[in-house]
Motif scaffolding. Structure first.
Motif, PDB file in Angstrom:
ATOM      1  N   THR A  50       0.923  -1.323   0.127  1.00 21.10           N
ATOM      2  CA  THR A  50       0.052  -0.058   0.000  1.00 21.10           C
ATOM      3  C   THR A  50       0.874   1.177   0.040  1.00 21.10           C
ATOM      4  O   THR A  50       0.474   2.225  -0.733  1.00 21.10           O
ATOM      5  N   ARG A  58      -7.028   6.631  -2.935  1.00 22.82           N
ATOM      6  CA  ARG A  58      -8.408   6.555  -3.544  1.00 22.82           C
ATOM      7  C   ARG A  58      -8.943   5.305  -3.543  1.00 22.82           C
ATOM      8  O   ARG A  58      -9.690   5.196  -4.680  1.00 22.82           O
ATOM      9  N   LEU A  59      -8.725   4.480  -2.754  1.00 26.62           N
ATOM     10  CA  LEU A  59      -9.346   3.031  -2.708  1.00 26.62           C
ATOM     11  C   LEU A  59     -10.967   3.271  -2.387  1.00 26.62           C
ATOM     12  O   LEU A  59     -11.420   2.216  -2.629  1.00 26.62           O
ATOM     13  N   GLN A  60     -11.403   4.302  -2.016  1.00 24.39           N
ATOM     14  CA  GLN A  60     -12.718   4.517  -2.063  1.00 24.39           C
ATOM     15  C   GLN A  60     -13.588   4.085  -3.210  1.00 24.39           C
ATOM     16  O   GLN A  60     -14.605   3.848  -3.242  1.00 24.39           O
ATOM     17  N   PHE A  61     -12.704   4.460  -4.338  1.00 26.20           N
ATOM     18  CA  PHE A  61     -13.365   4.170  -5.698  1.00 26.20           C
ATOM     19  C   PHE A  61     -13.438   2.424  -5.781  1.00 26.20           C
ATOM     20  O   PHE A  61     -14.534   2.194  -6.699  1.00 26.20           O
ATOM     21  N   GLU A  63     -14.169   0.526  -3.154  1.00 30.11           N
ATOM     22  CA  GLU A  63     -14.764   0.117  -1.900  1.00 30.11           C
ATOM     23  C   GLU A  63     -16.145  -0.613  -2.351  1.00 30.11           C
ATOM     24  O   GLU A  63     -16.546  -1.864  -1.508  1.00 30.11           O
ATOM     25  N   GLY A  64     -16.877   0.002  -3.319  1.00 32.55           N
ATOM     26  CA  GLY A  64     -18.363  -0.514  -3.757  1.00 32.55           C
ATOM     27  C   GLY A  64     -17.917  -2.023  -4.366  1.00 32.55           C
ATOM     28  O   GLY A  64     -18.688  -3.351  -3.922  1.00 32.55           O
ATOM     29  N   THR A 103      -4.806   1.629  -8.014  1.00 34.61           N
ATOM     30  CA  THR A 103      -6.160   1.453  -7.173  1.00 34.61           C
ATOM     31  C   THR A 103      -5.975  -0.197  -7.421  1.00 34.61           C
ATOM     32  O   THR A 103      -6.634  -0.900  -6.575  1.00 34.61           O
ATOM     33  N   GLN A 110      -6.236  -4.988  -0.240  1.00 37.05           N
ATOM     34  CA  GLN A 110      -7.444  -5.129   0.328  1.00 37.05           C
ATOM     35  C   GLN A 110      -8.109  -6.543   0.298  1.00 37.05           C
ATOM     36  O   GLN A 110      -8.561  -7.194   1.313  1.00 37.05           O
TER      37      GLN A 110
END
Length: 165
Positions: A50, A58-61, A63-64, A103, A110
């Motif tokens: 990481t 920007r891993l929130q992109f 997360e879904g 990512t 993750q």
């Protein structure tokens, strides 16, 4: 072409050959052997991945997609990983395909963390990497850290399906 920061000038040929050779060898493995080798690489260098992936912020992109994978049954999770490697077009592999290169690297980190935590199907405890995978692991282990990350990044970038391509 691979560059190493803060290192003496080195011919890009000297860097590109072992890196491209490791990438080609990795991609030549069978699907489950590629997944097994990714796991072994995570176990050996996971904590360093990481920080090496600037897109991790920007891993929130992703997360879904990670949540979607966690909600799958174990057999569906395994099939998703196989579909990524085999570049089969599914809604999930296309969602992966639009992620940025860094990512994608952070996504696999993750995913491995979720496997270790038991929220995604883990690698069976009896799994043993085959001779070809062991040889490629040795090949990757001999590279410097930046080259190892380059190999790992290029391998995971090639996975999935880019719906925009």
């Amino acid at each position: 072409m691979t560059y190493t920061l803060n290192a003496p000038a080195v011919s890009s040929v000297g860097l590109a050959t072992p890196v491209s050779s490791a990438i080609s060898a990795f991609k030549g493995l069978a699907t489950d052997e590629q997944l097994g080798l990714l796991w072994v690489l995570y176990e050996n260098m996971g904590r360093a991945i990481t920080p090496a992936a600037p897109g991790a912020a920007r891993l929130q992109f992703a997360e879904g997609l990670l949540a979607q994978v966690r909600d799958m049954t174990p057999s569906e999770q395994l099939q998703f990983m196989r579909d990524l490697v085999e570049r089969n077009s599914t809604p999930a592999t296309r969602a992966y395909g639009v992620l940025t290169n860094n990512t994608k690297l952070a996504f696999w980190y993750q995913l491995a963390e979720a496997m270790q935590a038991g929220t995604v199907i883990p690698v069976p405890s009896y799994y043993k990497l085959g001779a070809a995978g062991i040889a490629i692991f040795g090949q990757i282990s001999k590279l410097d850290f930046n080259q190892q990350i380059t190999v790992l990044r290029q391998v995971v970038v090639a996975m999935g399906v880019d719906p925009l391509a």
